[in-house]
Design a protein around this motif. Sequence first.
Motif, short mmCIF file in Angstrom:
data_model
loop_
_atom_site.label_atom_id
_atom_site.label_comp_id
_atom_site.label_asym_id
_atom_site.label_seq_id
_atom_site.Cartn_x
_atom_site.Cartn_y
_atom_site.Cartn_z
N GLN A 39 0.83 -1.20 0.00
CA GLN A 39 0.00 0.00 0.00
C GLN A 39 0.86 1.26 0.00
O GLN A 39 0.63 2.19 -0.77
N THR A 42 2.73 1.94 -3.43
CA THR A 42 1.95 2.42 -4.56
C THR A 42 1.30 3.78 -4.31
O THR A 42 1.06 4.52 -5.25
N THR A 43 1.00 4.10 -3.06
CA THR A 43 0.32 5.37 -2.77
C THR A 43 1.29 6.50 -2.41
O THR A 43 0.95 7.66 -2.58
N THR A 120 -8.20 0.21 -6.41
CA THR A 120 -7.89 -0.55 -5.21
C THR A 120 -8.89 -0.35 -4.13
O THR A 120 -9.73 0.53 -4.18
N ARG A 128 -11.15 1.32 -3.55
CA ARG A 128 -10.37 2.53 -3.70
C ARG A 128 -9.78 2.61 -5.09
O ARG A 128 -9.44 1.62 -5.66
N GLN A 130 -6.67 4.13 -7.39
CA GLN A 130 -5.38 4.78 -7.41
C GLN A 130 -4.61 4.27 -8.61
O GLN A 130 -4.82 3.16 -9.07
N HIS A 133 -1.39 0.38 -8.88
CA HIS A 133 -1.44 -0.54 -7.73
C HIS A 133 -1.46 -1.95 -8.26
O HIS A 133 -2.00 -2.22 -9.31
N TYR A 275 -5.12 5.57 8.38
CA TYR A 275 -4.67 5.26 7.02
C TYR A 275 -5.81 5.02 6.05
O TYR A 275 -5.89 5.64 5.00
N GLY A 279 -7.48 7.83 3.08
CA GLY A 279 -7.34 7.47 1.67
C GLY A 279 -8.67 7.43 0.95
O GLY A 279 -8.79 7.87 -0.20
N ARG A 283 -9.89 9.80 -2.27
CA ARG A 283 -10.23 9.21 -3.56
C ARG A 283 -11.70 9.36 -3.93
O ARG A 283 -12.03 9.50 -5.10
#
Length: 308
Positions: A39, A42-43, A120, A128, A130, A133, A275, A279, A283
């Motif tokens: 996580q 990629t973020t 994701t 989510r 993004q 990912h 976290y 996120g 998003r």
Amino acid sequence: MFGVFLFLTYYLQLNLGFSPTRTHVAFLPMVGALMVTAQLGTTVLMPRIGPKAVIPLGFAIATAGMAWLTGIGLGSHYVSAVLPQLIVIGVGLGLVISCSTGAGCRSRTPGPHRSCTCRTGSHGPRGRRQQGHGGPLRCHGGGVRKASAALGSALFLVVVSGSAAVLVPWWLTGGWQAGDWWLPLRLLGLVPLAAGTAVILDAFTRFALEGLGTPAPVAPPARLVVSGPYRYVRNPIYLAVVAVLCGQGLLLARPVLFGYAAGAWVLTWAFVRWYEEPGLVRRFSAQYERYRRAVPAWWPRRTPWRGA
């Protein structure tokens, strides 16, 4: 790499005397480190320094962890000589697997518009989005087949949820050894145990059939899942796992399982609070804010939310 894991398994069982089940549990910290790093890679890292820097860094970290394992000896202990190395290896592999998959997703460019979106999610309501990912490759107009999503959800259910809700309690109780509490009180544990199991199975099924993905961060759902138990509470899987653990603690008359359940809830609360939800807000912005205002995070509504 797989040779290292094979001979490490031999070492744990033959030298340290671990049972097969305990050996499986011993590898779980590496899996946890991999999921968290996937996580973050990629973020946070991918958008800032790109895959050409992140992937070699991951290989270097994983290699260092494997080299560190060469220092174990006949008298070594798991906590001091094996556990730190496994976590380091998991961190490195998390960066490599997620970022290389994300880079590959962006390079798969069907049609004249050379763009591809990886979406994701996680245990929360969820789905989510993004870029880059290591989740299901989902280009514009494409999709993830339900059969693949169902298989991935089943594997995650058995490996991750099964380890947290079955293998670890089995280990903590010495192989399901029960206490001597009053029997009618112990039988009450069947209620949260059965209810939690039903919620987990229902939520996993919705991830596969409606979200077209899995609860795993590396293969998340492509669609926002807000049906079923998610109409009552935003984190039904987390709550269901805690209910299963408390049910086992009551049924087996083992207080250690209540402590384990409390620790698991604290960790998941911190993960969601600091976290996961930030996120989701970034998003989905107004869409998720509307859902969050209507559905509580931990205390279920009396009536289902009908704003989906």
